[in-house]
Design a protein around this motif. Sequence first.
Motif, PDB file in Angstrom:
ATOM      1  N   PRO A   1       0.026   1.697   6.005  1.00 51.61           N
ATOM      2  CA  PRO A   1       0.005   0.297   6.461  1.00 51.61           C
ATOM      3  C   PRO A   1       1.205  -0.533   6.003  1.00 51.61           C
ATOM      4  CG  PRO A   1      -1.756   0.707   4.870  1.00 51.61           C
ATOM      5  CD  PRO A   1      -1.093   2.021   5.143  1.00 51.61           C
ATOM      6  N   SER A   2       1.961  -0.035   5.042  1.00 52.88           N
ATOM      7  CA  SER A   2       3.134  -0.806   4.601  1.00 52.88           C
ATOM      8  C   SER A   2       4.212  -0.850   5.680  1.00 52.88           C
ATOM      9  CB  SER A   2       3.705  -0.230   3.301  1.00 52.88           C
ATOM     10  OG  SER A   2       4.267   1.052   3.524  1.00 52.88           O
ATOM     11  N   ASP A   3       4.116   0.014   6.701  1.00 51.32           N
ATOM     12  CA  ASP A   3       5.085   0.014   7.795  1.00 51.32           C
ATOM     13  C   ASP A   3       4.742  -0.976   8.905  1.00 51.32           C
ATOM     14  OD1 ASP A   3       6.732   1.897   6.656  1.00 51.32           O
ATOM     15  OD2 ASP A   3       5.890   3.590   7.763  1.00 51.32           O
ATOM     16  N   ILE A   4       3.578  -1.601   8.838  1.00 58.49           N
ATOM     17  CA  ILE A   4       3.178  -2.545   9.884  1.00 58.49           C
ATOM     18  C   ILE A   4       4.057  -3.794   9.784  1.00 58.49           C
ATOM     19  CG2 ILE A   4       1.307  -3.946  10.833  1.00 58.49           C
ATOM     20  CD1 ILE A   4      -0.672  -1.999   9.466  1.00 58.49           C
ATOM     21  N   PRO A   5       4.681  -4.199  10.883  1.00 57.40           N
ATOM     22  CA  PRO A   5       5.487  -5.427  10.848  1.00 57.40           C
ATOM     23  C   PRO A   5       4.620  -6.639  10.489  1.00 57.40           C
ATOM     24  CG  PRO A   5       5.882  -4.174  12.871  1.00 57.40           C
ATOM     25  CD  PRO A   5       4.714  -3.533  12.182  1.00 57.40           C
ATOM     26  N   ASN A   6       5.204  -7.575   9.758  1.00 60.77           N
ATOM     27  CA  ASN A   6       4.464  -8.755   9.306  1.00 60.77           C
ATOM     28  C   ASN A   6       3.832  -9.534  10.453  1.00 60.77           C
ATOM     29  OD1 ASN A   6       4.888  -8.365   6.580  1.00 60.77           O
ATOM     30  ND2 ASN A   6       6.784  -9.521   6.558  1.00 60.77           N
ATOM     31  N   ASP A   7       4.572  -9.713  11.554  1.00 58.18           N
ATOM     32  CA  ASP A   7       4.011 -10.486  12.656  1.00 58.18           C
ATOM     33  C   ASP A   7       2.820  -9.769  13.288  1.00 58.18           C
ATOM     34  OD1 ASP A   7       5.736  -8.555  13.644  1.00 58.18           O
ATOM     35  OD2 ASP A   7       6.470  -9.784  15.294  1.00 58.18           O
ATOM     36  N   ALA A   8       2.868  -8.439  13.308  1.00 60.72           N
ATOM     37  CA  ALA A   8       1.721  -7.681  13.826  1.00 60.72           C
ATOM     38  C   ALA A   8       0.529  -7.837  12.888  1.00 60.72           C
ATOM     39  CB  ALA A   8       2.081  -6.214  13.999  1.00 60.72           C
ATOM     40  N   MET A   9       0.795  -7.815  11.579  1.00 62.72           N
ATOM     41  CA  MET A   9      -0.291  -7.994  10.606  1.00 62.72           C
ATOM     42  C   MET A   9      -0.955  -9.351  10.766  1.00 62.72           C
ATOM     43  SD  MET A   9       0.297  -6.422   6.865  1.00 62.72           S
ATOM     44  CE  MET A   9       1.900  -5.722   6.722  1.00 62.72           C
ATOM     45  N   LEU A  10      -0.151 -10.382  10.975  1.00 62.80           N
ATOM     46  CA  LEU A  10      -0.718 -11.716  11.168  1.00 62.80           C
ATOM     47  C   LEU A  10      -1.643 -11.742  12.382  1.00 62.80           C
ATOM     48  CD1 LEU A  10       2.312 -14.059  10.431  1.00 62.80           C
ATOM     49  CD2 LEU A  10       0.193 -13.864   9.116  1.00 62.80           C
ATOM     50  N   ALA A  11      -1.244 -11.052  13.432  1.00 64.89           N
ATOM     51  CA  ALA A  11      -2.053 -11.038  14.652  1.00 64.89           C
ATOM     52  C   ALA A  11      -3.347 -10.250  14.460  1.00 64.89           C
ATOM     53  CB  ALA A  11      -1.248 -10.433  15.797  1.00 64.89           C
TER      54      ALA A  11
ATOM     55  N   PRO B   1      -8.377  12.767   8.307  1.00 67.89           N
ATOM     56  CA  PRO B   1      -9.011  12.354   9.569  1.00 67.89           C
ATOM     57  C   PRO B   1      -8.019  11.731  10.559  1.00 67.89           C
ATOM     58  CG  PRO B   1     -10.217  11.469   7.677  1.00 67.89           C
ATOM     59  CD  PRO B   1      -8.989  12.112   7.151  1.00 67.89           C
ATOM     60  N   TYR B   2      -7.052  10.998  10.045  1.00 68.83           N
ATOM     61  CA  TYR B   2      -6.072  10.360  10.915  1.00 68.83           C
ATOM     62  C   TYR B   2      -5.070  11.375  11.462  1.00 68.83           C
ATOM     63  CZ  TYR B   2      -8.165   6.374   8.641  1.00 68.83           C
ATOM     64  OH  TYR B   2      -9.074   5.474   8.153  1.00 68.83           O
TER      65      TYR B   2
ATOM     66  N   GLN C   1       1.481   5.451  17.110  1.00 68.89           N
ATOM     67  CA  GLN C   1       1.992   4.404  16.220  1.00 68.89           C
ATOM     68  C   GLN C   1       0.855   3.821  15.390  1.00 68.89           C
ATOM     69  OE1 GLN C   1       5.364   2.877  15.606  1.00 68.89           O
ATOM     70  NE2 GLN C   1       3.940   2.641  13.919  1.00 68.89           N
ATOM     71  N   HIS C   2      -0.284   3.589  16.029  1.00 65.30           N
ATOM     72  CA  HIS C   2      -1.437   3.070  15.302  1.00 65.30           C
ATOM     73  C   HIS C   2      -1.912   4.068  14.250  1.00 65.30           C
ATOM     74  CE1 HIS C   2      -1.485  -0.075  18.294  1.00 65.30           C
ATOM     75  NE2 HIS C   2      -2.550  -0.633  17.756  1.00 65.30           N
ATOM     76  N   VAL C   3      -1.898   5.344  14.576  1.00 64.65           N
ATOM     77  CA  VAL C   3      -2.287   6.367  13.598  1.00 64.65           C
ATOM     78  C   VAL C   3      -1.333   6.312  12.402  1.00 64.65           C
ATOM     79  CG1 VAL C   3      -2.418   8.865  13.162  1.00 64.65           C
ATOM     80  CG2 VAL C   3      -3.429   7.904  15.247  1.00 64.65           C
ATOM     81  N   GLU C   4      -0.033   6.215  12.684  1.00 63.80           N
ATOM     82  CA  GLU C   4       0.947   6.122  11.585  1.00 63.80           C
ATOM     83  C   GLU C   4       0.664   4.901  10.705  1.00 63.80           C
ATOM     84  OE1 GLU C   4       5.047   6.355  12.859  1.00 63.80           O
ATOM     85  OE2 GLU C   4       4.553   7.989  14.253  1.00 63.80           O
TER      86      GLU C   4
ATOM     87  N   ALA D   1       0.831  -1.209   0.000  1.00 67.89           N
ATOM     88  CA  ALA D   1       0.000   0.000   0.000  1.00 67.89           C
ATOM     89  C   ALA D   1       0.863   1.255   0.000  1.00 67.89           C
ATOM     90  CB  ALA D   1      -0.908  -0.003   1.225  1.00 67.89           C
ATOM     91  N   THR D   2       0.359   2.265  -0.661  1.00 67.21           N
ATOM     92  CA  THR D   2       1.016   3.568  -0.613  1.00 67.21           C
ATOM     93  C   THR D   2       0.385   4.365   0.529  1.00 67.21           C
ATOM     94  OG1 THR D   2      -0.535   4.463  -2.230  1.00 67.21           O
ATOM     95  CG2 THR D   2       1.541   3.614  -3.079  1.00 67.21           C
ATOM     96  N   PRO D   3       1.164   5.222   1.168  1.00 68.21           N
ATOM     97  CA  PRO D   3       0.622   6.006   2.279  1.00 68.21           C
ATOM     98  C   PRO D   3      -0.545   6.881   1.831  1.00 68.21           C
ATOM     99  CG  PRO D   3       3.014   6.199   2.174  1.00 68.21           C
ATOM    100  CD  PRO D   3       2.582   5.485   0.933  1.00 68.21           C
ATOM    101  N   LEU D   4      -1.501   7.040   2.745  1.00 67.38           N
ATOM    102  CA  LEU D   4      -2.619   7.936   2.472  1.00 67.38           C
ATOM    103  C   LEU D   4      -2.096   9.369   2.420  1.00 67.38           C
ATOM    104  CD1 LEU D   4      -5.271   6.509   4.973  1.00 67.38           C
ATOM    105  CD2 LEU D   4      -5.078   6.034   2.524  1.00 67.38           C
TER     106      LEU D   4
END
Length: 165
Positions: free
Chosen positions: A99-109, A67-68, A91-94, A57-60
């Motif tokens: 969303p491309s900055d979300i670590p893979n393990d966090a995405m899995l969770a 809104p964020y 961090q959640h707002v970022e 994903a590209t950043p919004l």
Amino acid sequence: MQKRVILTGILVVIALIALMIGVSSIQAPADANTQPIDTIITLDPDLFAVQTQMAEATPLSGADAEPYLMLGEQIEACEDYTDERRGQMLQHVEWLIDPSDIPNDAMLAMGTNIQGSLVFGMASFTQIEWRIAERPSDSCLIDIGRELNVLLETFGREPLTVYDE
């Protein structure tokens, strides 16, 4: 009484023998690279597609990010968050913006509704902070919590009702 103790002892020995036979009948995996059965998990096949989509994903920007960004400003200005919690919220707002900055393990969770999970985490953090502060009626956490409830509904999640009490 003595017969009961002996009978119990015999039953325990029989149970242990049965357990040993059952454990010894489990065979090792045929391939050394195969994971043992107890470490294999089944994942939703859509999870990998969502994870790939988020990673690419590209950043919004502009109106989509606004809104964020405004929410982030509210979080920064709200003195009712602890510094640690504010950092988690930001961090959640970022991650909502990029969303491309979300670590893979966090995405899995987070499952297949990553944005919904991020917002749910933020809403949970906020209501916890508000409850720890003993629910002050003039807290900036209430407005942020209600705004997060709107986002929860946007992402198909149930809003928290804690502020309606």
